[in-house]
Motif scaffolding. Structure first.
Motif, PDB file in Angstrom:
ATOM      1  N   ALA A  25     -15.368 -78.052-111.326  1.00 51.33           N
ATOM      2  CA  ALA A  25     -15.108 -76.608-111.287  1.00 51.33           C
ATOM      3  C   ALA A  25     -14.226 -76.245-112.469  1.00 51.33           C
ATOM      4  O   ALA A  25     -13.325 -77.006-112.821  1.00 51.33           O
ATOM      5  CB  ALA A  25     -14.408 -76.246-109.979  1.00 51.33           C
ATOM      6  N   ARG A  26     -14.518 -75.096-113.062  1.00 46.08           N
ATOM      7  CA  ARG A  26     -13.680 -74.624-114.180  1.00 46.08           C
ATOM      8  C   ARG A  26     -12.400 -74.026-113.618  1.00 46.08           C
ATOM      9  O   ARG A  26     -12.425 -73.263-112.664  1.00 46.08           O
ATOM     10  CB  ARG A  26     -14.419 -73.541-114.960  1.00 46.08           C
ATOM     11  N   ILE A  27     -11.293 -74.399-114.251  1.00 44.33           N
ATOM     12  CA  ILE A  27      -9.997 -73.850-113.827  1.00 44.33           C
ATOM     13  C   ILE A  27      -9.314 -73.241-115.053  1.00 44.33           C
ATOM     14  O   ILE A  27      -9.226 -73.892-116.099  1.00 44.33           O
ATOM     15  CB  ILE A  27      -9.089 -74.956-113.231  1.00 44.33           C
ATOM     16  N   ALA A  28      -8.852 -72.011-114.886  1.00 50.75           N
ATOM     17  CA  ALA A  28      -8.074 -71.370-115.956  1.00 50.75           C
ATOM     18  C   ALA A  28      -6.599 -71.631-115.672  1.00 50.75           C
ATOM     19  O   ALA A  28      -6.108 -71.324-114.581  1.00 50.75           O
ATOM     20  CB  ALA A  28      -8.357 -69.882-115.979  1.00 50.75           C
ATOM     21  N   VAL A  29      -5.923 -72.228-116.631  1.00 52.88           N
ATOM     22  CA  VAL A  29      -4.489 -72.516-116.461  1.00 52.88           C
ATOM     23  C   VAL A  29      -3.710 -71.532-117.346  1.00 52.88           C
ATOM     24  O   VAL A  29      -3.833 -71.601-118.575  1.00 52.88           O
ATOM     25  CB  VAL A  29      -4.147 -73.976-116.862  1.00 52.88           C
ATOM     26  N   PRO A  30      -2.964 -70.624-116.735  1.00 54.49           N
ATOM     27  CA  PRO A  30      -2.220 -69.652-117.556  1.00 54.49           C
ATOM     28  C   PRO A  30      -1.153 -70.337-118.406  1.00 54.49           C
ATOM     29  O   PRO A  30      -0.700 -71.446-118.090  1.00 54.49           O
ATOM     30  CB  PRO A  30      -1.562 -68.732-116.520  1.00 54.49           C
ATOM     31  N   SER A  31      -0.768 -69.661-119.463  1.00 56.22           N
ATOM     32  CA  SER A  31       0.257 -70.207-120.362  1.00 56.22           C
ATOM     33  C   SER A  31       1.553 -70.479-119.588  1.00 56.22           C
ATOM     34  O   SER A  31       2.041 -69.631-118.849  1.00 56.22           O
ATOM     35  CB  SER A  31       0.526 -69.188-121.481  1.00 56.22           C
ATOM     36  N   GLY A  32       2.057 -71.679-119.733  1.00 60.38           N
ATOM     37  CA  GLY A  32       3.308 -72.071-119.075  1.00 60.38           C
ATOM     38  C   GLY A  32       3.109 -72.634-117.676  1.00 60.38           C
ATOM     39  O   GLY A  32       4.069 -73.138-117.071  1.00 60.38           O
ATOM     40  N   ALA A  33       1.875 -72.561-117.159  1.00 57.38           N
ATOM     41  CA  ALA A  33       1.629 -73.045-115.788  1.00 57.38           C
ATOM     42  C   ALA A  33       1.447 -74.563-115.779  1.00 57.38           C
ATOM     43  O   ALA A  33       1.111 -75.181-116.790  1.00 57.38           O
ATOM     44  CB  ALA A  33       0.405 -72.371-115.207  1.00 57.38           C
ATOM     45  N   SER A  34       1.678 -75.118-114.599  1.00 54.47           N
ATOM     46  CA  SER A  34       1.574 -76.566-114.426  1.00 54.47           C
ATOM     47  C   SER A  34       0.177 -76.932-113.932  1.00 54.47           C
ATOM     48  O   SER A  34      -0.385 -76.243-113.078  1.00 54.47           O
ATOM     49  CB  SER A  34       2.644 -77.002-113.433  1.00 54.47           C
ATOM     50  N   LEU A  35      -0.374 -78.008-114.474  1.00 58.86           N
ATOM     51  CA  LEU A  35      -1.678 -78.500-114.001  1.00 58.86           C
ATOM     52  C   LEU A  35      -1.460 -79.537-112.901  1.00 58.86           C
ATOM     53  O   LEU A  35      -2.132 -79.528-111.881  1.00 58.86           O
ATOM     54  CB  LEU A  35      -2.457 -79.107-115.170  1.00 58.86           C
TER      55      LEU A  35
END
Lengths: 156, 107
Positions: A25-35
């Motif tokens: 699944a594609r996941i968008a990780v916002p700037s500064g967010a933790s994966l």
């Protein structure tokens, strides 16, 4: 970068790549967010499609715990291979310094797919060995350079 | 008779002196009535130096690098070290492994 050019999916046919990508699944990780965090259960492997991921380890700096960058991975590269290697716990923390898109591949789905398609499993395992081996060699060299400096400092 | 009176007077005088001395010795001290001597703060005593005559000089004041700058230096150091390690992996040699770094963190 197109997912088929990813280091993990190298030497796979277009059809094999599509089947693998269909598991994720594609996941968008916002700037500064933790994966993911250090010590989290590693149940997914991530292919970076766009952006960048910083891999960090905690370090005590002046009595405060600070995340120090150990490595940076960019599009086409893989993070979170602890998902395929026991004990399936992340040994680093991962954050996105800018807006990033990753494809998350669940471990269980991959395992089933490899069992049904051993050739694909073999190719991906080889590609993963290259990724892990490269990191090992890189850190061996870095460790030796640090040791050399320590030896020079002590024998000065 | 005179002798007797003289001995009696001296005995009474001695008894009076003994009673006064006894009273003075056994009187409870009252702190309120007495003026306490003023205590001055004593300078901290330097730790004893045993088996050495060497005087340890006071530590020189360090230039305090802000934590943010220190963290940036560490990050740059890691990048430079990775680049050096990558160069070594591309063409492994003793010289490539031990190239000097320009990192401000260690220089």
């Amino acid at each position: 970068m197109a997912p088929e050019q990813s280091e993990l999916l190298k030497d796979l046919t277009a059809e094999e790549v599509q089947r693998i990508l269909a598991l994720g699944a594609r996941i968008a990780v916002p700037s500064g967010a933790s994966l993911f965090h250090l010590g989290d259960p590693a149940d997914r492997l991530f292919l970076i499609e766009r952006g960048r991921i910083r891999l960090t380890l905690p370090m005590q700096v002046r009595g405060r715990e600070e995340d120090v960058v150990v490595e940076e991975r960019t599009s086409g590269q893989t993070v979170g291979w602890s998902a395929l290697i026991p004990p399936h716990k992340f040994t680093l923390a991962a954050t996105a310094p800018l807006e990033t898109e990753v494809i998350a591949l669940p471990r269980e789905e991959l395992r089933k797919h490899f069992a049904a398609n051993p050739t694909v499993g073999y190719k991906i395992t080889l590609n993963l060995a290259v990724v892990i081996g490269h990191r090992l060699q890189l850190f061996q060299a870095m460790w030796l350079r640090e040791m050399q400096r320590t030896v020079e400092k002590h024998s000065a | 008779m005179e002798m007797f009176l003289m001995v009696l007077c001296m005995s009474m005088f001695g008894l009076a002196i003994a009673a006064i001395a006894f009273g003075a010795a056994t009187r409870p001290e009252s702190s309120s009535s007495r003026v306490q001597p003023e205590l001055r703060p004593v300078k901290a005593v330097a730790p004893g130096r045993f088996f050495t005559d060497q005087v340890i000089p006071p530590a020189a004041p360090r230039t305090h690098v802000p934590t943010e700058i220190l963290l940036t230096q560490i990050e740059n150091h890691v990048r430079l070290e990775q680049a050096a390690a990558e160069s070594f992996l591309e063409s492994p040699s003793h010289a490539q492994l031990h190239t000097k770094t320009t990192s401000a963190f260690v220089n």
